[in-house]
Structures are given as structure tokens and as C-alpha cells.
Write an enzyme that holds these catalytic residues in place. Sequence first.
Site, short mmCIF file in Angstrom:
data_model
loop_
_atom_site.label_atom_id
_atom_site.label_comp_id
_atom_site.label_asym_id
_atom_site.label_seq_id
_atom_site.Cartn_x
_atom_site.Cartn_y
_atom_site.Cartn_z
N HIS A 81 1.06 -1.04 0.18
CA HIS A 81 0.18 -0.30 -0.10
C HIS A 81 0.82 1.29 -0.20
O HIS A 81 0.33 1.82 -1.01
CB HIS A 81 -0.89 -0.12 1.06
CG HIS A 81 -1.49 1.25 1.89
ND1 HIS A 81 -2.97 1.17 1.27
CD2 HIS A 81 -1.63 2.55 1.80
CE1 HIS A 81 -3.69 1.82 1.33
NE2 HIS A 81 -2.50 3.20 1.64
N GLU A 82 1.81 1.51 1.34
CA GLU A 82 2.54 2.33 0.68
C GLU A 82 3.91 2.49 0.09
O GLU A 82 3.97 3.45 -0.67
CB GLU A 82 3.03 2.30 2.16
CG GLU A 82 2.88 2.70 3.77
CD GLU A 82 1.54 3.93 3.83
OE1 GLU A 82 2.07 4.54 3.38
OE2 GLU A 82 0.31 3.20 4.50
N HIS A 110 2.15 4.78 -2.96
CA HIS A 110 2.48 6.53 -2.37
C HIS A 110 3.80 6.71 -2.43
O HIS A 110 3.55 7.93 -3.35
CB HIS A 110 1.83 6.42 -1.02
CG HIS A 110 0.53 6.32 -0.40
ND1 HIS A 110 -0.79 7.20 -1.16
CD2 HIS A 110 0.23 5.72 1.07
CE1 HIS A 110 -1.50 6.77 -0.84
NE2 HIS A 110 -1.59 6.34 0.77
#
Length: 434
Positions: free
Chosen positions: A24-25, A28
Site C-alpha cells: 500500500h505505502e 504512495h
Amino acid sequence: MTSLMMILGIVVFVIGLLFSIAWHELGHLSTAKLFGIRVPQYMVGFGPTIFSRRKGETEYGVKAIPFGGYIRMIGMFPPGDDGRIAARSTSPWRGMIEDARSAAFEELQPGDEKRLFYTRAPWKRVIVMFAGPFMNLILAVALFLTVLMGFGISQQTTAVSSVSKCVIAQSENRDTCKATDAPSPAAAAGLKAGDRIVSFDGVKTDEWDRLSDLIRANPGKDVPIVVERGGQDVTLHAKIATNQVAEKDSSGRIVEGKYVDAGFLGFSAATGVARQDFGQSVSWMGDRLGEAVDSIADLPGKIPALWDAAFDGAPRQPDSPMGVVGAARVGGEIFTLHIPPTQQLAMALMLVAGFNLSLFLFNMLPLLPLDGGHIAGALWESLRRRLARVLRRPDPGPFDVAKLMPVAYVVASVFICFTALVLIADVVNPVKIS
């Protein structure tokens, strides 16, 4: 051995959880760097740092509490009206705004003026914030397809597991026949365990759902049933009874506690593991996505039952909200089930896939501090700038998301309380799959 397998299942889930957070990170991080935003930190977990290493301008690390992760971007919020970070206010609400604004400008270095998050075009900010949840969606789809098309899933088939001796309304919740009960049509027709139903009333039946619907739709009708028995096709004749059976919803799933009058043959379908083709897999995932959306919408209504399960000893509902601790426990239980190891692995992958699907949907809620809240702020900024151009008004400038931080604190507080309630319920009265 059971305890060892339980621990193994928990470890497998925790590894999947940590990978999901890191994945997920990474969404980003990669898009932020793509658009030239400086990212001082990339962390998996919260709390004290266990390990970290700096590569280039970013510190990469793992923290002690594996319940989330984050990246820190420079300039998440624009400066105050005077162009600088405003002085600390005595107002608690104003203090929240200024604390958030100050944190956004920590570690500001010469040359960072053109590398701030808020200075990027709204569409770029949307991509950066959407990339994290989107990575969870990609992982969920990949895992679902791996299980559905590679391992297969357990489902009811058209094979006969057992034959009912009599007609019993399902709402009566009994297995023993009474003298007044009529013989079941399946028993009267000579259906046997091990038979595989090939066709019903002239309609080929390769899938259980199709066969079940045909039986339900023909109460009182005499129908020919072709079964495969010992490698040969045998034709039986049955008069379908009318009985009270469990209701199905629009997607074909059983509705707990609701019954309807429909056709009844009187046998139990055997279960088997069947691989799905791509079209079936997409349809299956579409159904799960709809159910996940409904589950999130139903969360507030499930809180009273969750409270009763945590503090009053009430039974924990199978569809009760479950946190990381509860999911880890279920992951452990999966590896203690008496099923083939391949199916244990498939179920564990399904659990991680479902977790990632929930992460995607939850993070897309348009509320700060979730990713969806930042996406909503960027879209609102884009809309009002476009309106200003159309109306020939001055550019209103960046939308100050920091002003919504009081709302973000309220949302975060509600989330923390809900998480604590789920944690207590998962410990004292957990959901069990066995």
C-alpha cells in the site's frame, strides 16, 4: 501439532498483513517520487522503530506495531494566509489546524519549495493518494484469481451426498422423521448417495445453483431426472414436493432465518473443489465486492451486537466485524482444519485477499485522515478553480485541507474506539470458522 499449525497460520497471516501494508505505502511512495515530491520517511508499522536504513533522501524502516504504515511527504498542507506557518493558537480547534500545518513542513530544506505536496496539480495529488488503496485492490484481485483459477474453491456440486428419508420443513431444524412425515421425492424415486444428477426435466445441470433453482421452481410437478451411476446414465422419475426451504437472495446466497414455500426433492449435495475460469472468477469477485460494500455500509448497525458479544456474553455473529487480531486467529484456525494443505493455503490467501479488499474500500471513504479525504480535497480544489476560471474570478488558490483537521480528529477518535471494541470482542469472544 494443532498448536504448531495454529501458530503457523498466524505467522502466515501476519506476513501477508505486513506485505499488504508495505505494498500500500509503496503505491504512495512511487507516485510521490514520480511527481517530484520529497518523501523523508517510508515506514511499515507504528510505534518504536525496529529497523531503518536511509537510501538517498528517504528513510525506510519497520516499526514495532504492525497495524498500519505511512509515508511522510513534505508540504501536505499549504501555509497560512500570510504565507507562513501561523503562530500557535490557544484555540483547541485552531491548534489542531496549526499542528497539522507545522508537521507538514517538518524537515523543510533549501530547494524543497518546489517539491511540496500541496503545490502539485490536483490530478497528481489524486493519483498519489489513490495509488495506495489501488495497490491493495491489485493485490486482492491477484490473490483471488490465483485461488479461483489455480487452486479452485469448495462448492456444492450436482453429486448426491445423502438422501433425506422424509419431507421436513427446514425451519423445524430437526433431522429425525416423524410417522406423519411424507417420504421425500428423492427417496421415493430411488436416488442414491454417489449419484451425479446430469439433467432435470430435460435440462442439463452442470452446476448446483442451476439444479437448485430448477427444483425450487417446479413444486408438484412430475419430472424425469437423469443420474450418472456407476458410469452409466439412469433415468428416475420424481414428483417434486412443496416444502418450506431457506430463502435465497438475488445473488443466490441463503438468507439466514428466512424461509419460503418452494419445490423440494430431498437430498444433500456433495461438495468438491472446482477451479473457476476467468469469467466465473470475475463474476465471483464482483459478488464479493458488492458484499464488502454492503458490509461497510452496515457497520454502524452491527455495533450493538458487537458490544453485547464483547461485554454481555452474547453469541458472536458469523458476519461480525473482525479486526487484525481476529483475522490472525482465523488464519491460525485455517491451518488446523482437516482439509488438504493446498486448500489450507488457498483459504489463507483468500483471507489476505479479503483484508486487502477491505483496505481498499475503507481507505476510499471521503473522510480525513483516510486517503479518500485527501482525494476529496484535491477534487474540490480542482472544481472550484475551474469554476473561478469559467466565472472569470481570481484563482482561489489551494484548498486548505488542514482546516478539516478537527473533523479528521473526530473521525480518528471514532475509529480508535471502534477498533478497541473489535479488539476486545476478538479476544474474549472471537469469530470461529471451525
